[in-house]
Design an enzyme around this catalytic site. Structure first.
Site, PDB file in Angstrom:
ATOM      1  CG  HIS A 110       1.939   6.210  -5.021  1.00 57.83           C
ATOM      2  ND1 HIS A 110       2.453   6.695  -6.199  1.00 57.83           N
ATOM      3  CD2 HIS A 110       0.822   6.929  -4.761  1.00 57.83           C
ATOM      4  CE1 HIS A 110       1.686   7.670  -6.620  1.00 57.83           C
ATOM      5  NE2 HIS A 110       0.688   7.840  -5.778  1.00 57.83           N
TER       6      HIS A 110
ATOM      7  CG  ASP B 162      -5.733   8.299  -0.299  1.00 57.76           C
ATOM      8  OD1 ASP B 162      -6.084   9.462  -0.100  1.00 57.76           O
ATOM      9  OD2 ASP B 162      -5.650   7.784  -1.425  1.00 57.76           O
TER      10      ASP B 162
HETATM   11  N1  CMC Z   1      -0.892  -4.420  -0.012  1.00 53.70           N
HETATM   12  C1  CMC Z   1      -0.289  -5.572  -0.310  1.00 53.70           C
HETATM   13  N2  CMC Z   1       0.453  -5.778  -1.402  1.00 53.70           N
HETATM   14  C2  CMC Z   1       0.591  -4.766  -2.255  1.00 53.70           C
HETATM   15  C3  CMC Z   1      -0.018  -3.509  -2.027  1.00 53.70           C
HETATM   16  C4  CMC Z   1      -0.783  -3.360  -0.856  1.00 53.70           C
HETATM   17  N3  CMC Z   1      -1.388  -2.194  -0.594  1.00 53.70           N
HETATM   18  N4  CMC Z   1       0.268  -2.670  -3.042  1.00 53.70           N
HETATM   19  C5  CMC Z   1       1.041  -3.361  -3.889  1.00 53.70           C
HETATM   20  N5  CMC Z   1       1.232  -4.623  -3.419  1.00 53.70           N
HETATM   21  C6  CMC Z   1       2.070  -5.671  -4.027  1.00 53.70           C
HETATM   22  C7  CMC Z   1       1.379  -6.281  -5.241  1.00 53.70           C
HETATM   23  O1  CMC Z   1       0.673  -7.438  -4.887  1.00 53.70           O
HETATM   24  C8  CMC Z   1       2.565  -6.571  -6.134  1.00 53.70           C
HETATM   25  O2  CMC Z   1       3.169  -7.782  -5.701  1.00 53.70           O
HETATM   26  P1  CMC Z   1       3.899  -8.753  -6.784  1.00 53.70           P
HETATM   27  O3  CMC Z   1       5.018  -7.939  -7.372  1.00 53.70           O
HETATM   28  O4  CMC Z   1       4.360  -9.885  -5.958  1.00 53.70           O
HETATM   29  O5  CMC Z   1       2.875  -9.101  -7.795  1.00 53.70           O
HETATM   30  C9  CMC Z   1       3.553  -5.451  -5.854  1.00 53.70           C
HETATM   31  O6  CMC Z   1       3.239  -5.000  -4.536  1.00 53.70           O
HETATM   32  C10 CMC Z   1       3.436  -4.273  -6.825  1.00 53.70           C
HETATM   33  O7  CMC Z   1       2.066  -3.895  -6.878  1.00 53.70           O
HETATM   34  P2  CMC Z   1       1.328  -3.399  -8.180  1.00 53.70           P
HETATM   35  O8  CMC Z   1      -0.135  -3.564  -8.009  1.00 53.70           O
HETATM   36  O9  CMC Z   1       1.972  -4.039  -9.381  1.00 53.70           O
HETATM   37  O10 CMC Z   1       1.743  -1.880  -8.147  1.00 53.70           O
HETATM   38  P3  CMC Z   1       0.990  -0.708  -8.872  1.00 53.70           P
HETATM   39  O11 CMC Z   1       1.979   0.356  -9.057  1.00 53.70           O
HETATM   40  O12 CMC Z   1       0.277  -1.208 -10.082  1.00 53.70           O
HETATM   41  O13 CMC Z   1      -0.143  -0.302  -7.819  1.00 53.70           O
HETATM   42  C11 CMC Z   1      -1.356   0.817  -6.126  1.00 53.70           C
HETATM   43  C12 CMC Z   1      -0.119   0.840  -7.029  1.00 53.70           C
HETATM   44  C13 CMC Z   1      -1.452   2.149  -5.396  1.00 53.70           C
HETATM   45  C14 CMC Z   1      -2.608   0.654  -6.995  1.00 53.70           C
HETATM   46  C15 CMC Z   1      -1.245  -0.363  -5.121  1.00 53.70           C
HETATM   47  O14 CMC Z   1      -0.085  -0.208  -4.325  1.00 53.70           O
HETATM   48  C16 CMC Z   1      -2.489  -0.513  -4.255  1.00 53.70           C
HETATM   49  O15 CMC Z   1      -3.449  -1.163  -4.677  1.00 53.70           O
HETATM   50  N6  CMC Z   1      -2.476   0.098  -3.012  1.00 53.70           N
HETATM   51  C17 CMC Z   1      -3.649   0.084  -2.173  1.00 53.70           C
HETATM   52  C18 CMC Z   1      -4.634   1.152  -2.645  1.00 53.70           C
HETATM   53  C19 CMC Z   1      -4.171   2.543  -2.294  1.00 53.70           C
HETATM   54  O16 CMC Z   1      -3.770   2.831  -1.176  1.00 53.70           O
HETATM   55  N7  CMC Z   1      -4.293   3.457  -3.285  1.00 53.70           N
HETATM   56  C20 CMC Z   1      -4.004   4.892  -3.093  1.00 53.70           C
HETATM   57  C21 CMC Z   1      -2.839   5.367  -3.887  1.00 53.70           C
HETATM   58  S1  CMC Z   1      -2.298   6.986  -3.353  1.00 53.70           S
HETATM   59  C22 CMC Z   1      -3.573   8.036  -3.786  1.00 53.70           C
HETATM   60  C23 CMC Z   1      -3.713   8.237  -5.238  1.00 53.70           C
HETATM   61  O17 CMC Z   1      -2.733   8.611  -5.896  1.00 53.70           O
HETATM   62  O18 CMC Z   1      -4.818   8.029  -5.756  1.00 53.70           O
END
Ligand code: CMC
Length: 439
Positions: free
Chosen positions: A315, A373
């Site tokens: 998240h 989720d």
């Molecule tokens: N699985 C594997 N690696 C992950 C995941 C994951 N689900 N989420 C983040 N990472 C890694 C990502 O690759 C990155 O690694 P590095 O620093 O080495 O590049 C690091 O963790 C930080 O990720 P980010 O994408 O920079 O973080 P963000 O804050 O931009 O993204 C997120 C947040 C929710 C989009 C992401 O964690 C994700 O894609 N999760 C899966 C989708 C999901 O479950 N979304 C629902 C969110 S809760 C409901 C809502 O609020 O809508």
């Protein structure tokens, strides 16, 4: 530009441009909770420079008194009330009142509010014809974006955003009608007749009734499932300045009508990185198929070149267990118990996946915990919703959050149209070449 450093007095920071030695003092603002913010509103006027923050990772886009999240502690509050208390002790319509008005209602206020929402649940009969224009295999979220936006074409008497009464009526209409539209989207999808709302039922009972009853037989709403549905709605009601809420605010900042703004929010919610994640979780669990395949998927999630992510994990704000996920996990067990589902293979995979991921150094270091989720999809599937409806249910719940945040923005006397700046990296000026001379 160089570094931002704290200076005395504590309520300003001084920014030094190391190239020119020029300094500028910027005020620091304190909220009631959460990080302090550097007020950069005068930065461009005084330095000719913008700040750069794609994805808004360090930028507060507004001030708000609706919801507070402490991502490190895994804490979520609406108007100062803990989500756990609201989920366990309140009901969805009470939370709606709280989000919209700032305080919990007293008995009289609650009665009036419940009555107001209840009498707005029907949609204009002409909406039915509007629905019938869609293909039956349309994704229900596509139908939601279109039909909620279309409310502006049906309710002309609540479009004037300058009139507080019209704003209130629009808010009530959306909280009341979005569930009806969502149930209609489901009915249309499965080829069953639309079911009109029943005003003798509670908000969540009525929603289940409109979704699952058919004219051919009596439908009894299970109190356990209605309670679970209500709790799911509470847990998704608001989440401060996430992508869809920021979309609603940005759309609303141009003074667009509220129905159009909420439709914009629904569009933003649809994506798998946001509200679409609950649908993506179930697809992922089905793809994993067996507990023995989990290590392979964990390996893939850690591989940067693969592009696969564990859906339902991570998240932007929570760097701890999502407090909503804990309540959802408990609700999941209650629902499966009520439905007599003893061994749900997807739940088994989910529990094992959660266990393994929480022990894995990659997920620990990156603070990737299960989010709201992760469990909601399993509950919704058990209740009988197809995966394509999951994000729709999120939209039903989030409508009140969007409306409350929109209302807060409109009522802010100094609100301005939202207009981010950019760091331009395209071509500099070049001569126009007539087509006959182009290579
Ligand atoms: N699985 C594997 N690696 C992950 C995941 C994951 N689900 N989420 C983040 N990472 C890694 C990502 O690759 C990155 O690694 P590095 O620093 O080495 O590049 C690091 O963790 C930080 O990720 P980010 O994408 O920079 O973080 P963000 O804050 O931009 O993204 C997120 C947040 C929710 C989009 C992401 O964690 C994700 O894609 N999760 C899966 C989708 C999901 O479950 N979304 C629902 C969110 S809760 C409901 C809502 O609020 O809508």
């Amino acid at each position: 530009m160089g570094t931002a450093t704290k200076t005395k007095p504590q309520n300003t920071v001084t920014l030094t441009d190391n190239a020119t030695g020029k300094t500028i003092e910027l005020p620091v603002l304190d909220g009631t909770l959460g990080p302090r913010v550097i007020d950069v509103r005068k930065l461009y006027a005084e330095t000719g420079m913008f700040t750069y923050d794609p994805g808004f990772t360090s930028t507060a886009s507004c001030d708000s008194a609706v919801t507070f999240i402490d991502g490190d502690k895994g804490l979520l509050m609406h108007r100062g009330y803990m989500i756990k208390d609201l989920a366990e002790k309140s009901d969805f319509l009470e939370v709606c009142y709280l989000l919209l008005h700032g305080d919990l209602p007293n008995k009289k206020q609650k009665k009036e509010f419940v009555n107001t929402i209840t009498i707005h649940t029907m949609v204009h009969e002409q909406m039915l014809s509007f629905f019938r224009g869609f293909r039956r295999d349309s994704h229900p979220m596509a139908v939601m974006v279109a039909t909620v936006g279309a409310l502006a074409a049906f309710y002309h008497d609540s479009l004037d955003i300058e009139d507080p009464k019209q704003r209130e009526i629009a808010a009530h209409r959306m909280i009341a009608k979005v569930p009806t539209i969502a149930a209609m989207a489901y009915k249309y999808h499965v080829g069953q007749p639309f079911v009109y709302p029943r005003n003798d039922l509670s908000f969540s009972e009525n929603f289940l009734h409109m979704t699952f009853s058919v004219p051919a037989e009596e439908y009894k709403v299970s109190p356990v499932l209605a309670k679970a549905m209500d709790r799911i709605f509470i847990l998704h009601a608001d989440h401060e300045q996430n992508a869809s809420t920021s979309t609603v605010r940005l759309a609303g900042s141009s003074q667009a009508n509220p129905f159009a703004c909420i439709a914009a929010g629904i569009a933003s919610l649809w994506g798998p990185a946001h509200g679409g994640a609950n649908e993506a979780v179930l697809k992922m669990l089905a793809e994993i198929g067996d507990k023995k395949n989990i290590p392979e998927f964990i390996k893939r999630a850690k591989n940067k070149d693969d592009g696969f992510r564990l859906m339902g994990f991570g998240h932007r704000v929570y760097k701890n267990y999502d407090p909503r996920a804990e309540i959802m996990r408990k609700t999941c067990k209650e629902v499966l118990g009520e439905l007599g589902i003893k061994d749900d293979p997807l739940l088994d995979i989910a529990m094992e996946l959660e266990k393994i991921a929480l022990q894995d150094p990659y997920f620990i270091e990156k603070k990737l915990y299960p989010n709201v989720d992760f469990y909601s999809g399993i509950i919704l599937k058990a209740i009988g919703f197809p995966t394509s409806m999951f994000t729709v249910l999120f939209a039903v719940a989030r409508t009140v959050g969007w409306v409350s945040q929109w209302k807060e923005m409109i009522e802010e006397p100094t609100h301005k149209i939202g207009r981010p700046r950019q760091l331009y990296v395209g071509q500099t000026e070049r001569p126009f070449i007539p087509i006959e001379k182009r290579k």
